[in-house]
Design a protein around this motif. Sequence first.
Motif, short mmCIF file in Angstrom:
data_model
loop_
_atom_site.label_atom_id
_atom_site.label_comp_id
_atom_site.label_asym_id
_atom_site.label_seq_id
_atom_site.Cartn_x
_atom_site.Cartn_y
_atom_site.Cartn_z
N LYS A 26 0.83 -1.21 0.00
CA LYS A 26 0.00 0.00 0.00
C LYS A 26 0.86 1.25 0.00
N GLY A 29 -4.64 5.60 -0.50
CA GLY A 29 -6.02 5.20 -0.30
C GLY A 29 -6.56 4.20 -1.31
N HIS A 179 -10.02 7.29 -8.67
CA HIS A 179 -9.60 7.63 -7.29
C HIS A 179 -8.88 8.96 -7.29
N ASN A 262 -16.65 6.01 -0.86
CA ASN A 262 -15.93 4.88 -0.28
C ASN A 262 -16.51 4.50 1.08
N ARG A 318 -0.06 11.86 2.55
CA ARG A 318 1.07 12.00 1.64
C ARG A 318 1.38 13.49 1.58
N GLN A 322 -1.96 18.37 -3.09
CA GLN A 322 -3.36 17.93 -2.98
C GLN A 322 -3.87 18.04 -1.55
N LYS A 323 -3.01 17.71 -0.60
CA LYS A 323 -3.48 17.60 0.79
C LYS A 323 -3.54 18.94 1.51
N ALA A 372 7.40 10.28 7.95
CA ALA A 372 7.39 8.81 7.82
C ALA A 372 6.08 8.35 7.24
N ASP A 374 3.82 5.59 8.46
CA ASP A 374 3.80 4.76 9.66
C ASP A 374 2.34 4.43 10.02
N GLU A 395 -10.11 16.58 -3.20
CA GLU A 395 -10.10 15.29 -2.49
C GLU A 395 -11.18 14.38 -3.05
N CYS A 397 -12.29 11.36 -2.52
CA CYS A 397 -13.18 10.94 -1.44
C CYS A 397 -12.55 11.33 -0.11
N GLY A 398 -11.35 10.75 0.13
CA GLY A 398 -10.72 10.94 1.44
C GLY A 398 -11.17 9.81 2.34
N1 LIG Z 1 2.34 9.02 6.29
C1 LIG Z 1 1.41 8.09 6.41
N2 LIG Z 1 1.52 7.14 7.35
C2 LIG Z 1 0.57 6.19 7.48
N3 LIG Z 1 -0.52 6.09 6.70
C3 LIG Z 1 -0.66 6.99 5.74
C4 LIG Z 1 0.28 8.04 5.53
N4 LIG Z 1 -0.12 8.79 4.49
C5 LIG Z 1 -1.30 8.25 4.06
N5 LIG Z 1 -1.60 7.17 4.81
C6 LIG Z 1 -2.77 6.29 4.68
O1 LIG Z 1 -3.11 6.20 3.31
C7 LIG Z 1 -4.52 6.34 3.16
C8 LIG Z 1 -4.77 7.66 2.48
O2 LIG Z 1 -6.02 7.67 1.98
P1 LIG Z 1 -6.72 8.96 1.35
O3 LIG Z 1 -8.03 8.51 0.84
O4 LIG Z 1 -6.80 10.03 2.37
O5 LIG Z 1 -5.74 9.49 0.26
P2 LIG Z 1 -5.04 9.15 -1.15
O6 LIG Z 1 -4.84 10.51 -1.67
O7 LIG Z 1 -3.89 8.28 -0.99
O8 LIG Z 1 -6.10 8.34 -2.02
C9 LIG Z 1 -6.82 8.58 -3.25
O9 LIG Z 1 -7.72 7.46 -3.34
C10 LIG Z 1 -8.57 7.36 -2.22
C11 LIG Z 1 -9.37 6.07 -2.35
O10 LIG Z 1 -10.39 6.16 -3.27
C12 LIG Z 1 -9.45 8.58 -2.08
O11 LIG Z 1 -10.19 8.48 -0.87
C13 LIG Z 1 -8.59 9.85 -2.06
O12 LIG Z 1 -9.41 11.01 -2.03
C14 LIG Z 1 -7.66 9.86 -3.25
O13 LIG Z 1 -6.83 11.01 -3.24
C15 LIG Z 1 -5.12 6.27 4.53
O14 LIG Z 1 -5.39 4.93 4.88
C16 LIG Z 1 -3.99 6.83 5.41
O15 LIG Z 1 -4.05 6.43 6.74
#
Ligand SMILES: Nc1ncnc2c1ncn2[C@@H]1O[C@H](COP(=O)(O)OP(=O)(O)O[C@H]2O[C@H](CO)[C@@H](O)[C@H](O)[C@H]2O)[C@@H](O)[C@H]1O
Length: 505
Positions: A26, A29, A179, A262, A318, A322-323, A372, A374, A395, A397-398
């Motif tokens: 992974k 998201g 996504h 989601n 990340r 975007q964030k 990190a 993590d 975003e 979904c988030g």
């Molecule tokens: N530093 C870190 N340490 C630990 N865990 C971390 C991390 N950084 C991210 N994660 C984990 O990665 C996932 C991130 O999910 P998000 O849906 O917020 O964003 P992402 O932009 O990757 O996904 C994209 O796809 C998803 C799924 O459809 C959409 O929800 C989203 O809006 C879209 O941008 C969560 O489970 C989070 O806990």
Amino acid sequence: MVTRKKSNSKPLQILFVASEVDGLVKTGGLADVAKSLPAALKELGHDVRVVMPLYRRVPNAAEAVELLDAELVASTQPQAVSYKVKQLHNGDVPVYTIDAPEYFDRPELYAENNEGYRDNGERFAFFSAAALDMCEKLGFQPDVVHCNDWHTGLVPFLLKTRYADDAFYANTQSVITIHNAVFKGTFNYDQYSLIPELIQKRYLQLEEGAANISMLKAGVAFADKVNAVSPNYAKELLTELGSHGMASDFLCRSDVLYGIVNGCDYGDWSPETDPYIKQRFKANKVSLARGKKACKRDLQQQVNLPLQDVPVYGMVCRLTEQKGIQYLLPILRDFLVNDVQLVLVGSGDPKLADALREVSDDFADKFAFIEAYDNPLAHCVEAGSDFFLMPSQFEPCGLNQIYSLAYGTLPIVRGVGGLKDTVIDYDATPQFATGFVFDAPTPEALLIKMQRSLLLYCQRPQEFKRLQQNAMACRFEWKDAAEQYLRMYQGEEETVLEKKQSENA
Ligand SMILES: Nc1ncnc2c1ncn2[C@@H]1O[C@H](COP(=O)(O)OP(=O)(O)O[C@H]2O[C@H](CO)[C@@H](O)[C@H](O)[C@H]2O)[C@@H](O)[C@H]1O
């Protein structure tokens, strides 16, 4: 009101094609969805199989059972590409991994040192072609091939070209889930030698400049159905502002464009069962207060902040534009003047990391920046914070705001994409509120909401607790999302435009 045909109840054969799957590998998201949605569809009685690349980072690869030793032949290539299909399981769901060491036996999935692999186009063109090649050779005849993001965008294209007259796929429909449309998978023509169909005929609508093809555009143009991971993001994709430059691509497909929020995997993300957190807790006030207190102390200890009874703001993401880190940075120092703490766990863009590190050096007793990826710490941030920040620029979904709701951690989000669909703003609708929502893409708008949240916490603790109860009562079950996906497969779901019409009627 649109009338729909009734579904027949025959179990479907579904091939879920994804570049990452939580439980195996992974980076974001997409992987959460690729784990949970297939499992939920299977739970509803369907035959779901996932296919993904066999990266070096996949654990237990040695235990995978080899099902196939095959060759992908392309008329433009002097030699065929050999690959194997090895089967693993993710819970109850079979996962076919495509083992092609020249493409996937690398330290990372897509990039090293923040730089994408130069042959990413060829790697995922191969993956897409192999996913379909494999089905015929294994004799798995899918009713639905469900693709995800640009990595798999050539699958719908190949079904409509290479396999157009192939009896094996005569009754197969393709779906692509968006996504994140900011990543278009755009590569030079020379990366598509395995897909001669793209070269022999020119597809102007898939080009980005005369020399490049976008795999996402191919997916959107050729899939039978297209969906975004929230209704609001689906609507945004139909606008110039919200479509990352692809409005005309999505407008062309608006008759088959859907939006499905989601779900949350409450098996992984529940304060009642979470193995990573210091003290588990339930939604009732006593349990919540005790659990939050213990988890907050534990989080403070883990990230080296003083053990103080102050409101804690968390963020896990990340590190990308975007964030919305660019909205946080200019106001962070101002906000940290208050009696608060902030914990940010993230990895990615080194420039954003440097800027965050500078602030944390200056405010070491108030701001912990953990550079990190993590997962256990991400759970502790969700459990130990009072508020969770997601000031995203966009975003789709988030997921973290949904996890936050489950832990009684009030999300402070920008009203875009799925954030707007999942969080109810305190100022707009106090009775049902679950967090705070701001609209303007500015640091000031974020600061105002952060200050509002602080006032609520300090001056109206009972009201704050009421919002926590509202948040914890929210459920985003994968079962419900899977049922919507099934209705979409079966032509019973309303498109995003039909829904808009029904709402306005
Ligand atoms: N530093 C870190 N340490 C630990 N865990 C971390 C991390 N950084 C991210 N994660 C984990 O990665 C996932 C991130 O999910 P998000 O849906 O917020 O964003 P992402 O932009 O990757 O996904 C994209 O796809 C998803 C799924 O459809 C959409 O929800 C989203 O809006 C879209 O941008 C969560 O489970 C989070 O806990």
